[in-house]
Write a protein that holds these residues in place. Structure first.
Motif, PDB file in Angstrom:
ATOM      1  N   ILE A 296       0.880  -1.184   0.000  1.00 47.47           N
ATOM      2  CA  ILE A 296       0.000   0.000   0.000  1.00 47.47           C
ATOM      3  C   ILE A 296       0.910   1.224   0.000  1.00 47.47           C
ATOM      4  O   ILE A 296       1.899   1.274   0.746  1.00 47.47           O
ATOM      5  CB  ILE A 296      -0.910   0.010   1.244  1.00 47.47           C
ATOM      6  CG1 ILE A 296      -1.905  -1.148   1.144  1.00 47.47           C
ATOM      7  CG2 ILE A 296      -1.649   1.324   1.371  1.00 47.47           C
ATOM      8  CD1 ILE A 296      -2.657  -1.391   2.404  1.00 47.47           C
ATOM      9  N   SER A 297       0.585   2.195  -0.841  1.00 43.76           N
ATOM     10  CA  SER A 297       1.379   3.428  -0.886  1.00 43.76           C
ATOM     11  C   SER A 297       0.430   4.619  -0.883  1.00 43.76           C
ATOM     12  O   SER A 297      -0.483   4.686  -1.699  1.00 43.76           O
ATOM     13  CB  SER A 297       2.253   3.424  -2.138  1.00 43.76           C
ATOM     14  OG  SER A 297       2.967   4.638  -2.231  1.00 43.76           O
ATOM     15  N   VAL A 298       0.671   5.551   0.069  1.00 41.54           N
ATOM     16  CA  VAL A 298      -0.171   6.758   0.172  1.00 41.54           C
ATOM     17  C   VAL A 298       0.736   7.976   0.057  1.00 41.54           C
ATOM     18  O   VAL A 298       1.802   8.026   0.718  1.00 41.54           O
ATOM     19  CB  VAL A 298      -0.927   6.797   1.521  1.00 41.54           C
ATOM     20  CG1 VAL A 298      -1.926   7.953   1.529  1.00 41.54           C
ATOM     21  CG2 VAL A 298      -1.643   5.494   1.775  1.00 41.54           C
ATOM     22  N   ARG A 299       0.373   8.928  -0.778  1.00 38.03           N
ATOM     23  CA  ARG A 299       1.130  10.191  -0.905  1.00 38.03           C
ATOM     24  C   ARG A 299       0.172  11.343  -0.658  1.00 38.03           C
ATOM     25  O   ARG A 299      -0.802  11.514  -1.381  1.00 38.03           O
ATOM     26  CB  ARG A 299       1.745  10.307  -2.299  1.00 38.03           C
ATOM     27  CG  ARG A 299       2.828   9.266  -2.603  1.00 38.03           C
ATOM     28  CD  ARG A 299       4.047   9.393  -1.697  1.00 38.03           C
ATOM     29  NE  ARG A 299       5.137   8.541  -2.127  1.00 38.03           N
ATOM     30  CZ  ARG A 299       6.305   8.447  -1.498  1.00 38.03           C
ATOM     31  NH1 ARG A 299       6.512   9.166  -0.390  1.00 38.03           N
ATOM     32  NH2 ARG A 299       7.260   7.658  -1.949  1.00 38.03           N
ATOM     33  N   ILE A 300       0.510  12.152   0.394  1.00 37.57           N
ATOM     34  CA  ILE A 300      -0.371  13.267   0.788  1.00 37.57           C
ATOM     35  C   ILE A 300       0.444  14.558   0.712  1.00 37.57           C
ATOM     36  O   ILE A 300       1.255  14.838   1.607  1.00 37.57           O
ATOM     37  CB  ILE A 300      -0.906  13.074   2.236  1.00 37.57           C
ATOM     38  CG1 ILE A 300      -1.512  11.681   2.413  1.00 37.57           C
ATOM     39  CG2 ILE A 300      -1.878  14.178   2.629  1.00 37.57           C
ATOM     40  CD1 ILE A 300      -2.816  11.480   1.694  1.00 37.57           C
ATOM     41  N   ASN A 301       0.276  15.328  -0.408  1.00 38.73           N
ATOM     42  CA  ASN A 301       0.902  16.661  -0.561  1.00 38.73           C
ATOM     43  C   ASN A 301       2.375  16.666  -0.161  1.00 38.73           C
ATOM     44  O   ASN A 301       2.833  17.544   0.587  1.00 38.73           O
ATOM     45  CB  ASN A 301       0.146  17.701   0.278  1.00 38.73           C
ATOM     46  CG  ASN A 301      -1.277  17.868  -0.220  1.00 38.73           C
ATOM     47  OD1 ASN A 301      -1.552  17.671  -1.402  1.00 38.73           O
ATOM     48  ND2 ASN A 301      -2.191  18.208   0.672  1.00 38.73           N
ATOM     49  N   GLU A 302       3.136  15.652  -0.632  1.00 38.85           N
ATOM     50  CA  GLU A 302       4.513  15.547  -0.149  1.00 38.85           C
ATOM     51  C   GLU A 302       5.467  16.477  -0.895  1.00 38.85           C
ATOM     52  O   GLU A 302       6.509  16.838  -0.375  1.00 38.85           O
ATOM     53  CB  GLU A 302       4.970  14.085  -0.221  1.00 38.85           C
ATOM     54  CG  GLU A 302       4.209  13.235   0.791  1.00 38.85           C
ATOM     55  CD  GLU A 302       4.697  11.806   0.889  1.00 38.85           C
ATOM     56  OE1 GLU A 302       5.878  11.568   0.680  1.00 38.85           O
ATOM     57  OE2 GLU A 302       3.853  10.929   1.175  1.00 38.85           O
TER      58      GLU A 302
END
Length: 1604
Positions: A296-302
């Motif tokens: 699972i990969s989550v990217r939040i405004n990185e």
């Protein structure tokens, strides 16, 4: 405080005996102590030890002494106790409320280190300390544990406050930690969480005011998770970002993952929920079964990008091979990647535009989400990671470190050798390092920070900074890739100066110069007009040209009307066609010059082909051909010639082209040209040379048919050379080259085709190929096909070998039996089996033995190798009768070998449990013997074994054993049953003293049986049973001894002794003595009974009168009953008794006595007694009683046949009805009538009715006729005497006659005798009764459906039907049914019957055959009343017989359609086109069965098929002058209806002869023909037809005939 010693609970012991922990229960009623031997002792409040239980280790494999108990605490309700152990576990035991309750483990909590201390402050909450310094909480309700807080020091002690809300923990380093679950004053909806290391506090509070139920610190003690009843609170303690989301509890089954700093991942029941810290809404929720941080990969405004506010993306696995990418802002799917292999790692880049994933084959793939493109960038990847803050990628491929500085060019990778494994990335201080472990050391490899910076600058859109950075670098493949990326981005952003610099750096001089010129134009425009020079049309057009989008550039130029510039652009690019097209479109004056220039340029540049195309397009064919030939393109020249007829006429030109084509080996095109100029010989040669066999064959078929076969073979050969074996097969078949076709089919592996071809060959040719095909099918394990092929190839032995190798012995055997002698087969198989046996392949050997029906050899083999299970299996299968014997034999063998358990199995299988028990007994294995007996020996066998076991032990050992088995009493009983009284006395003396009297009693009974009465007397008295001794002596008639014992020990038994003596006297018939003894014993009742039994009623009455007067009357009645039972002898006694009563004036009793007389042997005695009873009752008893007596006596007298006597008695009492019934029963009808007439006329009808019934029942119908004729007729019907019935009914009126005629006709029709039913109506006429209509219709239907009526012999049957229907119609005219629907239907039936009768008459005379045929055809218009299949068959065969084949074909074809419809059960499929515009009905009833036999149907089918192939036959119905079908009454064109001819049924169009009756007419020709036939033949049947027509039609027109 004063302390007082109460008592010592555990006394001191020698050596170490440490008490490891203690605990009081909360209710103060229990105290628990755990000792060094890990046993928990439980005491009550007074210090008395009441219970104990042993604790258990976490894992038994480490032994019971592998741990110590360090903590112990009772639950708040004192029913459970928690035990903390040093083997990293806490057990919770349920000990119950009462002492002695069973102890069970209800919870266990496994930990990571030893439990050191433990408290139980609240209902479900256990708090405990660990050796590693953590203080944790265990929830007994959810069976889960969690960390409250952690320290680095061993937890020594733990305590809680009174409320259980606060805890203190003491640690080995001297620290004491205080922790509150719920701070004072904070309330239930908020919790203060304090970080002890930093001192920071976080207030955790529910926004909705819910009570915070449970708080956990997770994820390296950074993240906080808390539950309320309806929400879930999550927080990051480092950033103080808290979230509260709606959450319905799922029993604590959620799993939390904190790998991402911005978002918490919650996995529950196959659903992944994402919560962003600081937000009170879920970020998103998806279904997935794969909850692993690597999947699972989550990217939040990185990494913020230009033009993007929020960028939140998620990548996860849908299934093991499918990845989904979701935009969390919009909640929609932005990509789905299906992969061929299992995915084991995935990660998005920081901007969420690229996805990296690795599969289980360690192949690394890059997926571009925007372009939906997937690229494999590494075929073996053991480590991969994005460099933080950039799109640079680092991966390891075996001993290489791979770095992609520009991920947009994945083929550009920087590789360097390393000697270990990459373990991580570190970025900081202006540098990025890859950490690699090389042996025991960690080495840092520094990445090119500049290249990383370049990527960042590109992402930020700062191209000037990126250019400046790239100028500092040397040109390497990586740098080149970056210049390319920057050039592309700069062009897109219209930063042309940067793009120019990029192309210069890359060495793209042309592009750099072109851009330089473009920049000069843009700069000049910018200087002159201001603004952005890049928007100028020339700049935009040049940029389009740079991208090779010339149409866009042209459009930009033409929008500005810069036609010259657009043309110049195309000319500069030598794109003359587009230039000329622009000139044409805009009507440019120099168009022609352009064309000339273009042609000249083509010629100058030696582009003859293009010049030729130009000349061709301008219509100059010769010039074009010349150019094509000059360019060495004869094929193009040929194509042009073939399209132009005028060029084909130029033979020199064509010759020139064909020569060029042949020279260039373009034979097919040359062939086409030769064929076009009608030179087939040359064309065929060219086609063959060019291998254009399809055209060659087509040409040969037209021009050289003889050559076709050779060409097909040559075509096949060519295809074989081309390895197109499959295609060659059919050509070889066409060429009749079977061998080549077979070879080709085998080579192409077209096995089915090969078989098909082989099956067509002769045996010699085919036999050598079949085995090759068979081998293929054998390799596919399609053995049946292979066998068939081997057989066809005479290679049966190979088929047997095939089956043998495949282990299919049954099929091999079956085949061998067909082609080998049985004894040879057996020898072969047995030899093979013995070989298998030597190799230890016993199962295979068994199959072989069984196949040749030698199971005994297999059994011997298994026995020899001691494989008893297999031996037993085979015996059970092949010799079931010997199975038990075999088991028994094996049992004995194994017992002899000392293999007792195996022997037990076989004994039990042989149902010989006793042998098993004896085996174990003889070996002294009593326990085993007992087990077997208990399991298999029925209810008492194990008791017997236990008894023998105990007996073998004796004394106290026996008692202990029997007590253990719970069989002590049973053993005592068993000993007594088996007369082992000594053993029984021994057991009872030692353990069952209360059983001793019972054993004495049983011993006494044993002695009695043995005849030892004196010893038995002593034992009975010892057993306290003196009465039994008395009974013993009474039984043996030792009255003296019995009297002695009774008087001494049991006075109550004295009377019984006297009674016993009395019985003895009775047996000796000494009644006097017996009476005296019984009276002494005061038992007169017994004396009475004995006298009754002896039949001495007088003595019985005497005793009764003297001693029991109250029972005298009952005894008297009993005496009377006995007399009745004894029959005659008893009856005499009863009669005598009755007389005595009568003489004594006891008339009532006398009557009762007389009534009881029943003597089947003497009816006169009974009559006498019963009459006497009646007379006495009438004379002396009250009227009601006398009436009852007469009512009782009457039926009895009737029963013995005394009807008159009974009737007289009834009349005496005025019972007239009963008297009449008596006379009726005695068949005294006259007397009955006279009594009824004289005494009660009401009963005259009753007597008559009964008389009729009597005659009916007796079958005296002839007598009944005189009384009731209708009843007599009904009786005839019941008896089936129809002739008599009709004969009798004939003498009655017409109505009665026809009622019974109808009944008889119905009966006959049911029995299938419609002809007899018809004869009835012929004889008696057909009345117009509506209730008879169905009978008439049924007779008609049966007649027209019956076979064998289409001949001259059937005339009389048809004439009868016609006459009956004529009679019916005449009667209908006179009745109320005149002109009704039924009347019309019967008129139609009459017409049909007339046609049938006339047809039969016509069939008897040869010259009337056409009349008969016409009648059959006319009947078709009535198929709604006739079976359609039969009607069409008869019409068709009649038409065929007279040569009218058109009609015959149509009618018989219709007949076949109808037979098919009958089979299918529906007429829906019928085609009515042949019968349009005719009066033959379409809607007809579907016949229930076929009326024409199968053989005749097949005959018709063959004829119709033959005729349908005959082209000369016109398959239409013939028409007349009306233009209508000749047999149709109605003309379709006019609707006019013609009258049918009485002779043929055909319409009368002219020459009409009319009869007196309206609507009746005949065609004059047909009429005269019929009359002429009668004259010449004198046929009586034809004369009968004329006679009928005369009756029906009111006379003949002019007849010279006499019907006499």
């Amino acid at each position: 405080m004063q302390l007082k010693h109460l008592r010592t609970l555990l006394s001191p012991q020698d050596g170490a005996a440490k008490v490891t922990c203690m605990a009081w229960s909360q209710n103060n009623a229990k105290f628990a102590v755990c000792t060094v031997d890990r046993v928990v002792l439980l005491y009550d409040e007074h210090g008395e030890r009441r219970d104990k239980f042993s604790t258990k280790p976490a894992d038994m494999k480490y032994g019971r002494k592998s741990y110590m108990v360090k903590g112990m605490a009772f639950s708040p309700d004192s029913t459970k106790i928690a035990i903390g152990q040093t083997d990293n576990i806490i057990y919770v035991y349920k000990i119950g409320e009462d002492w002695g309750d069973k102890k069970v483990i209800c919870n266990k909590f496994i930990q990571t280190s030893a439990v050191t201390c433990l408290q139980w402050p609240a209902e479900y909450i256990i708090v405990f300390g660990l050796a590693e310094g953590k203080v944790r909480l265990a929830n007994t309700k959810t069976n889960k544990s969690s960390t409250i807080y952690g320290t680095d020091s061993y937890v020594v002690a733990l305590t809680t406050n009174c409320s259980g809300k606060g805890i203190l923990s003491g640690h080995a380093d001297g620290t004491i930690v205080r922790y509150f679950f719920d701070d004072e004053g904070s309330g239930e909806s908020q919790v203060i969480v304090k970080n002890l290391s930093s001192g920071t506090r976080v207030v955790l509070k529910s926004h909705y005011g819910y009570e915070v139920e449970e708080v956990k610190i997770l994820g390296k003690e950074r993240y906080l998770v808390a539950h309320t009843s309806d929400t879930l609170l999550l927080g990051d303690l480092n950033t103080n970002r808290l979230s509260e989301i709606a959450w319905q509890g799922s029993g604590g089954n959620e799993k939390y993952f904190f790998e991402n700093e911005n978002v918490c991942m919650i996995f529950n029941a196959g659903e992944l929920t994402l919560v962003e810290y600081g937000s009170n809404d879920t970020l998103g929720s998806v279904r997935t079964e794969f909850m692993n941080p690597h999947l699972i990969s989550v990217r939040i405004n990185e990494r913020r990008q230009r033009g993007m506010e929020d960028n939140k993306k998620l990548a996860y696995l849908v299934d093991i091979k499918t990845i989904a990418v979701v935009d969390l802002m919009g909640g929609y799917n932005i990509g789905t990647i299906s992969h061929e292999s299992r995915v084991d790692w995935l990660e998005l880049n920081e901007t969420g535009h690229k996805l990296l994933f690795r599969d289980r084959k360690l192949r690394l793939h890059l997926y571009d989400i925007e372009n939906c493109s997937k690229t494999m960038i590494l075929n073996f990847c053991s480590y991969v990671q994005w460099v933080p803050g950039s799109d640079v990628l680092v991966a390891q491929n075996r001993n290489s470190l791979c770095v992609w500085y520009n991920i947009e060019a994945p083929e550009r990778v920087t590789m360097s050798s390393i000697r270990g494994d990459v373990v991580g990335l570190e970025r900081g201080g202006g540098k990025t390092e890859v950490m690699v472990t090389e042996g025991v050391t960690t080495v840092a490899y520094t990445l090119d920070e500049g290249l990383i910076e370049f990527g960042t600058a590109i992402d930020d859109g700062n191209y000037i900074r990126a250019t400046a950075f790239l100028e500092t670098l040397e040109m390497t493949p990586e740098t080149e890739a970056m210049w390319k990326t920057l050039s592309k981005l700069a062009l897109e952003a219209r930063q042309l100066h940067i793009a120019e610099r990029c192309f210069s750096a890359l060495g793209h001089v042309a592009k750099a110069r072109f851009l330089h010129e473009t920049n000069e134009i843009a700069d000049q425009v910018s200087r002159e007009y201001g603004g952005e020079g890049t928007d100028f049309y020339q700049v935009r057009a040049r940029l389009a040209m740079l991208e090779k989008n010339y149409k866009l550039a042209e459009m930009i130029f033409l929008e500005q009307n810069a036609v010259e510039e657009a043309m110049d652009m195309y000319q500069e690019l030598h794109r003359w066609d587009e230039c000329i097209a622009v000139a044409e479109a805009k009507g440019h004056p120099s168009l022609e010059k352009l064309r000339r220039d273009y042609y000249q340029w083509l010629m100058d540049t030696q582009q003859e082909e293009r010049a030729g195309e130009l000349q061709e397009s301008q219509g100059d064919g010769l010039a074009a051909i010349s150019l094509y030939l000059k360019a060495g393109l004869p094929a193009k020249a040929a194509r042009l010639v073939l399209t132009r007829e005028e060029l084909l006429a130029n033979t020199e030109l064509v010759e020139h082209i064909t020569t060029a084509l042949i020279k260039g080996e373009l034979y097919e095109r040359a062939g086409d040209l030769f064929e076009k100029i009608r030179n087939p010989q040359r064309a065929l040669e060219c086609y063959c040379k060019g291998n254009a066999f399809m055209k060659a064959v087509e040409l040969a078929r037209l021009a050289f048919p003889v050559e076709v076969v050779k060409l097909e073979e040559a075509w096949g050969d060519h295809l074989v050379q081309q390895k197109q074996l499959d295609a060659a097969i059919n050509h070889y078949i066409e060429a009749r080259c079977s061998i080549k076709a077979i070879e080709a089919a085998l080579g192409a592996r077209q096995w089915k085709k090969a078989i098909y071809i082989l099956d067509l060959q002769d045996r010699n040719t085919a036999s050598k190929y079949y085995p090759r095909v068979a081998q293929h099918y054998a390799s596919l394990q399609e053995y049946e096909i292979a066998e068939e092929l081997y057989t066809k190839g005479d290679r049966t032995k190979d088929a047997i070998d095939m089956y043998t190798q495949a282990g299919r012995w049954e099929q091999a055997h079956k085949l061998a039996m067909k082609c080998m002698r049985p004894e040879d087969v057996s020898v072969l198989y047995i030899t093979q089996a013995q070989e298998m046996e030597k190799q230890g392949k016993y199962r295979e050997a068994e199959r072989l033995y069984v196949t040749v029906e030698e199971p005994d050899l297999a059994i011997s083999m298994f026995k020899k190798h001691k494989l008893y299970d297999d031996m037993i299996r085979l015996v059970g299968k092949h010799h079931p009768d010997l199975l038990s014997d075999t088991h028994l034999h094996l049992g004995k063998e194994l017992e002899a070998e000392g293999r007792l358990q195996e022997a037990e199995y076989h004994y039990l299988e042989a149902q010989e449990w006793k042998a098993t028990v004896n085996m174990y007994r003889s070996s002294g294995l009593w326990e085993e013997a007992y087990r077997v007996a208990k399991a298999h020996g029925g209810a008492n066998a194990h008791k017997h074994v236990a008894y023998l076991w105990a007996k073998s032990l004796g004394g106290k050992a026996a008692v202990r054993l029997l007590n253990k088995l719970g069989l002590l009493e049973a053993a005592v009983d068993h000993a007594a049953d088996n007369c082992s009284f000594e053993f029984a006395f021994e057991l009872s003396r030692l353990a069952l003293k209360h059983k001793t009297p019972e054993i004495h009693l049983r011993y006494a009974m044993y002695l009695e049986d043995e005849g030892k009465f004196e010893e038995a007397e002593a034992e009975f008295i010892r057993a306290g049973k003196p009465k039994e001794a008395v009974l013993m002596f009474v039984h043996n008639q030792d009255w003296e001894a019995a009297q002695r014992v009774a008087e001494a020990h049991d006075p109550d038994s004295v009377a019984e002794v006297l009674i016993g003596q009395a019985r003895g006297a009775l047996e000796e018939k000494d009644f006097q003595k017996a009476e005296g003894l019984l009276l002494r014993a005061q038992r007169p009742g017994l004396a009475l009974n004995y006298y009754k039994e002896a039949g001495l009623w007088s003595d019985a009455l005497r005793i009764c009168k003297d001693y029991m007067p109250g029972q005298l009357e009952a005894l008297q009645e009993e005496y009377e009953r006995e007399a009745t039972k004894k029959g005659g002898r008893g009856m005499e006694g009863l009669v005598e008794q009755a007389r005595q009563w009568e003489q004594a004036g006891e008339y009532s009793r006398a009557v009762d006595c007389y009534l009881k007389v029943r003597d089947s042997g003497s009816s006169s005695l009974m009559e006498k007694c019963w009459v006497k009873a009646a007379e006495l009752s009438i004379k002396f008893l009250p009227p009601q009683r006398s009436l009852d007596v007469v009512r009782a006596v009457g039926p009895q007298l009737i029963g013995i046949g005394k009807h008159n006597v009974a009737a007289e008695l009834y009349l005496n009492q005025n019972l007239v009805k009963e008297a009449i019934d008596a006379f009726i029963e005695g068949e005294e009808w006259n007397k009955a009538k006279r009594v009824a007439k004289e005494l009660d006329p009401r009963y005259e009808d009753y007597v008559d009715q009964n008389y009729k019934e009597f005659l009916k029942n007796q079958g005296k119908v002839d007598s009944l006729v005189g009384v009731d004729v209708v009843a007599a007729l009904d009786l005839y019907v019941e008896q089936g005497q129809w002739d008599k019935c009709i004969e009798t009914a004939t003498k009655q009126n017409y109505k009665i006659l026809h009622k019974y005629v109808a009944l008889y006709a119905t009966h006959l029709i049911r029995e299938g005798g419609y002809a007899q039913a018809l004869a009835l109506y012929v004889q008696h006429g057909a009345p117009a009764n509506p209730q008879n209509f169905n009978i008439y219709k049924r007779i008609f239907t049966d007649m027209v459906s019956s076979p064998g009526t289409n001949n001259a012999e059937a005339y009389h049957s048809w004439a009868d039907l016609r006459d009956v229907l004529f009679n019916l119609c005449e009667n209908l005219v006179k009745s109320s049914e005149a002109n009704s629907v039924a009347h019309e239907e019967f008129e139609t039936m009459l017409l049909i019957a007339h046609y049938y009768a006339t047809r039969s008459a016509a069939q008897s005379i040869h010259q009337l055959q056409t009349v008969a045929a016409r009648l059959s055809i006319s009947l078709l218009r009535h198929t709604q009343l006739l079976p359609a299949d039969k009607a069409f068959y008869e019409a068709g065969t009649a038409a065929k017989a007279v040569g009218w084949e058109n009609m015959a074909f149509i009618f018989l074809n219709r007949f076949l359609d109808l037979t098919d419809a009958i089979e299918e059960g529906t007429l829906d499929a019928l085609d009515h086109s042949d019968f349009q515009d005719t009066d033959i009905p379409f809607e007809v009833p579907l016949p229930a069965k076929q009326h024409i036999p199968e053989a005749q149907r097949e005959e018709v089918r063959d004829w119709v098929l033959t005729v349908s192939m005959d082209q000369r036959l016109e398959q239409v119905l013939p028409r007349d002058e009306r233009g209508a079908y000749e047999a149709s009454l109605v003309a379709a064109s006019t609707g006019v209806r013609a009258l049918p001819c009485l002779i043929t049924g055909y319409p009368i169009l002219r020459n009409k002869i009319e009869f007196k009756r309206p609507g009746k007419a005949a065609n004059k020709d047909n009429w005269n023909k019929f009359l002429m036939a009668i004259k010449t033949s004198h046929s009586p049947v034809c004369q009968d037809v004329l006679k009928f027509i005369s009756q029906w039609c009111g006379g003949l027109p002019s007849t010279s005939f006499s019907f006499q």
